[in-house]
Motif scaffolding. Sequence first.
Motif, PDB file in Angstrom:
ATOM      1  N   ILE A 199       0.837  -1.211   0.000  1.00  0.00           N
ATOM      2  CA  ILE A 199       0.000   0.000   0.000  1.00  0.00           C
ATOM      3  C   ILE A 199       0.868   1.257   0.000  1.00  0.00           C
ATOM      4  CG2 ILE A 199      -1.596   1.364   1.424  1.00  0.00           C
ATOM      5  CD1 ILE A 199      -2.894  -0.869  -0.208  1.00  0.00           C
ATOM      6  N   ASN A 200       1.922   1.241   0.772  1.00  0.00           N
ATOM      7  CA  ASN A 200       2.821   2.408   0.791  1.00  0.00           C
ATOM      8  C   ASN A 200       3.370   2.701  -0.598  1.00  0.00           C
ATOM      9  OD1 ASN A 200       2.516   2.893   3.530  1.00  0.00           O
ATOM     10  ND2 ASN A 200       4.198   1.530   4.105  1.00  0.00           N
ATOM     11  N   GLN A 201       3.651   1.658  -1.358  1.00  0.00           N
ATOM     12  CA  GLN A 201       4.167   1.841  -2.715  1.00  0.00           C
ATOM     13  C   GLN A 201       3.064   2.294  -3.682  1.00  0.00           C
ATOM     14  OE1 GLN A 201       5.972  -1.917  -3.634  1.00  0.00           O
ATOM     15  NE2 GLN A 201       7.638  -1.658  -2.173  1.00  0.00           N
ATOM     16  N   LEU A 202       1.887   1.637  -3.594  1.00  0.00           N
ATOM     17  CA  LEU A 202       0.795   1.965  -4.517  1.00  0.00           C
ATOM     18  C   LEU A 202       0.319   3.400  -4.340  1.00  0.00           C
ATOM     19  CD1 LEU A 202      -1.396  -1.290  -4.426  1.00  0.00           C
ATOM     20  CD2 LEU A 202      -0.066  -0.439  -6.349  1.00  0.00           C
ATOM     21  N   PHE A 203       0.329   3.893  -3.119  1.00  0.00           N
ATOM     22  CA  PHE A 203      -0.203   5.239  -2.882  1.00  0.00           C
ATOM     23  C   PHE A 203       0.832   6.343  -3.101  1.00  0.00           C
ATOM     24  CE2 PHE A 203      -3.748   2.880  -1.507  1.00  0.00           C
ATOM     25  CZ  PHE A 203      -4.847   3.745  -1.512  1.00  0.00           C
ATOM     26  N   GLU A 204       1.993   5.969  -3.582  1.00  0.00           N
ATOM     27  CA  GLU A 204       2.953   6.955  -4.080  1.00  0.00           C
ATOM     28  C   GLU A 204       2.610   7.340  -5.519  1.00  0.00           C
ATOM     29  OE1 GLU A 204       6.810   5.284  -3.637  1.00  0.00           O
ATOM     30  OE2 GLU A 204       6.877   5.530  -1.465  1.00  0.00           O
ATOM     31  N   ASN A 205       1.710   6.565  -6.119  1.00  0.00           N
ATOM     32  CA  ASN A 205       1.279   6.829  -7.488  1.00  0.00           C
ATOM     33  C   ASN A 205       0.585   8.197  -7.569  1.00  0.00           C
ATOM     34  OD1 ASN A 205      -0.405   6.601 -10.020  1.00  0.00           O
ATOM     35  ND2 ASN A 205       0.550   4.583 -10.055  1.00  0.00           N
ATOM     36  N   LYS A 206       0.817   8.917  -8.664  1.00  0.00           N
ATOM     37  CA  LYS A 206       0.192  10.235  -8.844  1.00  0.00           C
ATOM     38  C   LYS A 206      -1.332  10.118  -8.838  1.00  0.00           C
ATOM     39  CE  LYS A 206       4.000  12.341 -11.434  1.00  0.00           C
ATOM     40  NZ  LYS A 206       4.412  12.963 -12.728  1.00  0.00           N
ATOM     41  N   LYS A 207      -1.823   8.948  -9.292  1.00  0.00           N
ATOM     42  CA  LYS A 207      -3.261   8.705  -9.282  1.00  0.00           C
ATOM     43  C   LYS A 207      -3.511   7.383  -8.561  1.00  0.00           C
ATOM     44  CE  LYS A 207      -7.307   8.693 -12.322  1.00  0.00           C
ATOM     45  NZ  LYS A 207      -7.786   8.643 -13.725  1.00  0.00           N
ATOM     46  N   PRO A 208      -3.591   7.415  -7.227  1.00  0.00           N
ATOM     47  CA  PRO A 208      -3.710   6.181  -6.454  1.00  0.00           C
ATOM     48  C   PRO A 208      -5.045   5.482  -6.701  1.00  0.00           C
ATOM     49  CG  PRO A 208      -3.994   8.084  -5.036  1.00  0.00           C
ATOM     50  CD  PRO A 208      -3.540   8.607  -6.360  1.00  0.00           C
ATOM     51  N   PRO A 209      -5.125   4.204  -6.407  1.00  0.00           N
ATOM     52  CA  PRO A 209      -6.359   3.447  -6.639  1.00  0.00           C
ATOM     53  C   PRO A 209      -7.465   3.804  -5.655  1.00  0.00           C
ATOM     54  CG  PRO A 209      -4.760   2.088  -5.496  1.00  0.00           C
ATOM     55  CD  PRO A 209      -4.048   3.359  -5.860  1.00  0.00           C
ATOM     56  N   THR A 210      -8.698   3.567  -6.081  1.00  0.00           N
ATOM     57  CA  THR A 210      -9.849   3.727  -5.188  1.00  0.00           C
ATOM     58  C   THR A 210     -10.407   2.374  -4.771  1.00  0.00           C
ATOM     59  OG1 THR A 210     -11.449   3.807  -6.997  1.00  0.00           O
ATOM     60  CG2 THR A 210     -10.455   5.893  -6.306  1.00  0.00           C
ATOM     61  N   ALA A 211      -9.856   1.312  -5.331  1.00  0.00           N
ATOM     62  CA  ALA A 211     -10.261  -0.051  -4.962  1.00  0.00           C
ATOM     63  C   ALA A 211      -9.081  -0.983  -5.204  1.00  0.00           C
ATOM     64  CB  ALA A 211     -11.466  -0.500  -5.785  1.00  0.00           C
ATOM     65  N   ILE A 212      -9.059  -2.086  -4.454  1.00  0.00           N
ATOM     66  CA  ILE A 212      -7.925  -3.009  -4.543  1.00  0.00           C
ATOM     67  C   ILE A 212      -8.424  -4.449  -4.494  1.00  0.00           C
ATOM     68  CG2 ILE A 212      -5.722  -3.711  -3.533  1.00  0.00           C
ATOM     69  CD1 ILE A 212      -5.679  -0.958  -2.125  1.00  0.00           C
ATOM     70  N   LEU A 213      -7.962  -5.261  -5.451  1.00  0.00           N
ATOM     71  CA  LEU A 213      -8.167  -6.702  -5.400  1.00  0.00           C
ATOM     72  C   LEU A 213      -6.888  -7.320  -4.843  1.00  0.00           C
ATOM     73  CD1 LEU A 213      -9.938  -9.189  -6.097  1.00  0.00           C
ATOM     74  CD2 LEU A 213      -8.669  -9.325  -8.252  1.00  0.00           C
ATOM     75  N   VAL A 214      -7.028  -8.050  -3.741  1.00  0.00           N
ATOM     76  CA  VAL A 214      -5.893  -8.671  -3.067  1.00  0.00           C
ATOM     77  C   VAL A 214      -6.053 -10.187  -3.155  1.00  0.00           C
ATOM     78  CG1 VAL A 214      -4.568  -8.747  -0.926  1.00  0.00           C
ATOM     79  CG2 VAL A 214      -5.929  -6.729  -1.451  1.00  0.00           C
ATOM     80  N   THR A 215      -4.979 -10.913  -3.438  1.00  0.00           N
ATOM     81  CA  THR A 215      -5.123 -12.352  -3.671  1.00  0.00           C
ATOM     82  C   THR A 215      -4.979 -13.220  -2.426  1.00  0.00           C
ATOM     83  OG1 THR A 215      -2.794 -12.643  -4.253  1.00  0.00           O
ATOM     84  CG2 THR A 215      -4.302 -12.119  -6.036  1.00  0.00           C
ATOM     85  N   ASP A 216      -4.923 -12.612  -1.248  1.00  0.00           N
ATOM     86  CA  ASP A 216      -4.793 -13.412  -0.030  1.00  0.00           C
ATOM     87  C   ASP A 216      -5.190 -12.561   1.171  1.00  0.00           C
ATOM     88  OD1 ASP A 216      -3.587 -15.770   1.588  1.00  0.00           O
ATOM     89  OD2 ASP A 216      -2.510 -14.026   2.352  1.00  0.00           O
ATOM     90  N   ASP A 217      -5.962 -13.151   2.095  1.00  0.00           N
ATOM     91  CA  ASP A 217      -6.440 -12.407   3.260  1.00  0.00           C
ATOM     92  C   ASP A 217      -5.316 -11.899   4.151  1.00  0.00           C
ATOM     93  OD1 ASP A 217      -9.058 -12.702   2.509  1.00  0.00           O
ATOM     94  OD2 ASP A 217      -9.549 -14.239   3.982  1.00  0.00           O
TER      95      ASP A 217
END
Length: 344
Positions: free
Chosen positions: A235-253
């Motif tokens: 998450i720390n890496q993904l939210f460095e994106n200039k346009k971060p996601p509003t939803a996330i599919l995760v493959t493991d609980d």
Amino acid sequence: MSVTIKDIAKVCGVSPSTVSRVIADNPRISQKTKKKVREAMKELGYHPNFNARSLVANSTSTIGIVMPRASDEAFSHPFFPEVIRGISVAAHEKDYMILMTTGSTKDEQMEAVSKMVQGKRVDGIVLLSSIINDPFISMLLEWNFPFVLIGSPAEKIDKVNYVDNDNIAAAKKATLHLIEKGHKRVAFIGGLKDLVVTKHRLEGYKQALEEANIDFDQSITSYVDFRKEAGYQAINQLFENKKPPTAILVTDDMIGFGVLTAIQEKGYKIPNDVAVVSFNNFTMAELSSPSLSSVDISIFQLGYQSAKRLFDLIKDSSLDPIGIEVPSKLVVRQSSKTIKKIYK
């Protein structure tokens, strides 16, 4: 003084050889006689000598389980105790024991499997995970040894008996669930890239994006180990994106729990700001805060059905290889319920 086969035979009015055949579950013995002998065994407290039984039946009465990593590491993840529970129940029904591999490296695991097979310690093997270029599959096929794979094989699919979910369809359904909530910026956090399950869930995710006319964006995909800490870091890496996601599919609980923690620490609300759907539906998914939407993959059944198929192969080695599909279902909880605003 311990009870013997002769004692059982005397009580039942049959020969000792008949008792031996009942212990070996010989199909030529009638069900009526089997029931009578087994009831006497239970009443008198007789337990068959497995070593002697194995010599007579040319069987170890044991199946092997090949762990995908060091056992102490594997058992820290809820998937493995549950899938092994399924295998254990099926083994108990057949009066079989279980032998698990040990070894912290791939070479040590390969050596352990070799000892299992070449040392005739087991009658068959269940492989607990599927990877690309799997050396265990190649080795067991070469030895013509009974085995069942949990997960779809990456290669030689027509030669391998396996048990799996339709992970492509499940991931597609979970992603469409997020898209239908109004999300167009959906990230993907997968397991390690060499796992077939990661490959299949990524494919389902991509199919959902394509169906919704959303371009696939490599910058909001991540591949991590199945640990809570790994999800947090992703998450720390993904939210460095200039346009971060509003939803996330995760493959493991387990990854998903780290995702929930990291998102909330950043000040985002779930699901209003960021929605999350995961896989495996562990008990903790319902108890997390917020509760985690997750795809239930019927972990117990994956183990149970794999062991049942293995026993079929042990009984009849001429059976053609098959793939058994275990159903899955999306369980929607707080992390992906209806949001208040639609993203554009």
